[in-house]
Scaffold this motif. Sequence first.
Motif, PDB file in Angstrom:
ATOM      1  N   VAL A 111       0.869  -1.174   0.000  1.00  0.00           N
ATOM      2  CA  VAL A 111       0.000   0.000   0.000  1.00  0.00           C
ATOM      3  C   VAL A 111       0.905   1.223   0.000  1.00  0.00           C
ATOM      4  O   VAL A 111       1.961   1.203   0.642  1.00  0.00           O
ATOM      5  N   GLN A 132       1.293   5.726   0.111  1.00  0.00           N
ATOM      6  CA  GLN A 132       0.671   6.977   0.543  1.00  0.00           C
ATOM      7  C   GLN A 132       1.551   8.133   0.083  1.00  0.00           C
ATOM      8  O   GLN A 132       2.661   8.311   0.596  1.00  0.00           O
ATOM      9  N   LEU A 191      -4.453   6.800   1.430  1.00  0.00           N
ATOM     10  CA  LEU A 191      -3.873   5.481   1.183  1.00  0.00           C
ATOM     11  C   LEU A 191      -4.296   4.975  -0.193  1.00  0.00           C
ATOM     12  O   LEU A 191      -5.424   5.185  -0.624  1.00  0.00           O
ATOM     13  N   TRP A 204      -4.044   1.286  -2.359  1.00  0.00           N
ATOM     14  CA  TRP A 204      -3.643  -0.113  -2.500  1.00  0.00           C
ATOM     15  C   TRP A 204      -2.876  -0.282  -3.807  1.00  0.00           C
ATOM     16  O   TRP A 204      -3.293   0.235  -4.839  1.00  0.00           O
ATOM     17  N   TYR A 244      -2.144  -9.422  -7.975  1.00  0.00           N
ATOM     18  CA  TYR A 244      -3.089  -8.421  -8.450  1.00  0.00           C
ATOM     19  C   TYR A 244      -2.467  -7.036  -8.279  1.00  0.00           C
ATOM     20  O   TYR A 244      -1.719  -6.796  -7.330  1.00  0.00           O
ATOM     21  N   TYR A 253       4.177   0.937   2.094  1.00  0.00           N
ATOM     22  CA  TYR A 253       4.019   0.048   3.241  1.00  0.00           C
ATOM     23  C   TYR A 253       3.804  -1.386   2.758  1.00  0.00           C
ATOM     24  O   TYR A 253       3.061  -1.616   1.807  1.00  0.00           O
ATOM     25  N   GLY A 303      -4.296 -10.381   2.478  1.00  0.00           N
ATOM     26  CA  GLY A 303      -4.662 -10.033   1.112  1.00  0.00           C
ATOM     27  C   GLY A 303      -5.865  -9.130   1.028  1.00  0.00           C
ATOM     28  O   GLY A 303      -6.124  -8.537  -0.005  1.00  0.00           O
ATOM     29  N   GLY A 304      -6.611  -9.003   2.106  1.00  0.00           N
ATOM     30  CA  GLY A 304      -7.801  -8.146   2.118  1.00  0.00           C
ATOM     31  C   GLY A 304      -7.543  -6.978   3.046  1.00  0.00           C
ATOM     32  O   GLY A 304      -6.921  -6.000   2.697  1.00  0.00           O
ATOM     33  N   TYR A 305      -8.051  -7.094   4.264  1.00  0.00           N
ATOM     34  CA  TYR A 305      -7.719  -6.097   5.275  1.00  0.00           C
ATOM     35  C   TYR A 305      -6.393  -6.490   5.923  1.00  0.00           C
ATOM     36  O   TYR A 305      -5.980  -7.648   5.847  1.00  0.00           O
ATOM     37  N   SER A 306      -5.737  -5.512   6.543  1.00  0.00           N
ATOM     38  CA  SER A 306      -4.414  -5.778   7.116  1.00  0.00           C
ATOM     39  C   SER A 306      -4.330  -5.256   8.536  1.00  0.00           C
ATOM     40  O   SER A 306      -4.512  -4.060   8.766  1.00  0.00           O
ATOM     41  N   TYR A 307      -4.030  -6.147   9.456  1.00  0.00           N
ATOM     42  CA  TYR A 307      -3.848  -5.754  10.850  1.00  0.00           C
ATOM     43  C   TYR A 307      -2.407  -5.307  11.093  1.00  0.00           C
ATOM     44  O   TYR A 307      -2.155  -4.390  11.856  1.00  0.00           O
ATOM     45  N   TRP A 316       1.198  -3.840   9.748  1.00  0.00           N
ATOM     46  CA  TRP A 316       1.827  -2.998   8.730  1.00  0.00           C
ATOM     47  C   TRP A 316       3.281  -2.739   9.117  1.00  0.00           C
ATOM     48  O   TRP A 316       3.615  -2.654  10.292  1.00  0.00           O
ATOM     49  N   GLY A 317       4.121  -2.565   8.112  1.00  0.00           N
ATOM     50  CA  GLY A 317       5.469  -2.092   8.372  1.00  0.00           C
ATOM     51  C   GLY A 317       5.456  -0.583   8.580  1.00  0.00           C
ATOM     52  O   GLY A 317       4.415   0.067   8.481  1.00  0.00           O
ATOM     53  N   GLN A 318       6.626  -0.030   8.875  1.00  0.00           N
ATOM     54  CA  GLN A 318       6.744   1.408   9.105  1.00  0.00           C
ATOM     55  C   GLN A 318       6.834   2.199   7.806  1.00  0.00           C
ATOM     56  O   GLN A 318       6.696   3.426   7.816  1.00  0.00           O
ATOM     57  N   TYR A 337      -9.851   2.006   9.001  1.00  0.00           N
ATOM     58  CA  TYR A 337      -8.548   2.237   9.614  1.00  0.00           C
ATOM     59  C   TYR A 337      -8.503   3.638  10.204  1.00  0.00           C
ATOM     60  O   TYR A 337      -9.141   4.573   9.695  1.00  0.00           O
ATOM     61  N   VAL A 394       1.549   4.709  11.249  1.00  0.00           N
ATOM     62  CA  VAL A 394       1.048   3.659  10.365  1.00  0.00           C
ATOM     63  C   VAL A 394      -0.460   3.491  10.573  1.00  0.00           C
ATOM     64  O   VAL A 394      -0.944   3.683  11.692  1.00  0.00           O
ATOM     65  N   TYR A 409     -12.385  -4.725   0.103  1.00  0.00           N
ATOM     66  CA  TYR A 409     -11.504  -5.802  -0.346  1.00  0.00           C
ATOM     67  C   TYR A 409     -12.328  -6.963  -0.902  1.00  0.00           C
ATOM     68  O   TYR A 409     -11.937  -8.122  -0.825  1.00  0.00           O
ATOM     69  N   TRP A 436      -8.537  -3.704  -4.792  1.00  0.00           N
ATOM     70  CA  TRP A 436      -9.025  -3.168  -3.519  1.00  0.00           C
ATOM     71  C   TRP A 436      -8.860  -1.651  -3.574  1.00  0.00           C
ATOM     72  O   TRP A 436      -7.946  -1.135  -4.234  1.00  0.00           O
TER      73      TRP A 436
END
Lengths: 116, 107
Positions: A37, A39, A45, A47, A59, A95, A100-104, A106-108, B37, B44, B92, B97
């Motif tokens: 993702v 920014q 944001l 994707w 994808y 990031y 593959g859908g929502y993401s809990y 994340w990297g910095q 989010y 982040v 998603y 997405w």
Amino acid sequence: EVQLVESGGGLVQSGGSLRLSCAASGFMFSSYWMTWVRQAPGKGLEWVANIKSDGSEKYYVDSVKGRFTISRDNAKKSLYLQMDSLRAEDTAVYYCARGGGYSYYWGQGTLVTVSS
Amino acid sequence: EIVLTQSPGTLSLSPGERATLSCRASQSVSSGFLAWYQQQPGQVPRLLIYGASSRATGAPDRFSGSGSGTDFTLTISRLEPEDFAVYYCQQYGNSPWTFGQGTKVEI
């Protein structure tokens, strides 16, 4: 503890290439879809791409199709984004995120700046 | 591509008040595959809600999500000082997405 650490960002001229990496730890990397993702500075944001756990499905958002390639090395627990033919509008923090859908998780993020 | 439109762009409220954020999709979001989010400046994104209404681990219970089809809502029941941030919805269910443009909740 789940950790995602991106690297490879930097300053590149328009038309150039960069390869981003994301090193994963703390979970079974080979079991998860992974996502990039981005920014742009001061923007929302966007994707970019995702890849299935075994790399068999990928994808992309239309704006990067044919220029960016997502890949992974499950043995090295690493995710990659090869970015070619870079444009000024690709300037952003990139990031990597688990899922593959929502993401809990994340990297910095790593900053990519494309100069025109 | 599904376009997500968030409203309002900015929401000016006080601590203790209720916040209602809207996310409207240009076409139906498959199976309610909609997430919310929170992003603080320089930080982040933090997952709050997935599947339109399921609260993510660690998300306070003052955050709730609802909706289906093309209309979704994030509600913050009583704003705490740390809730002033930008909120994004994401679908998603259909590739690619997509994210909404964000709603800023400010004091």
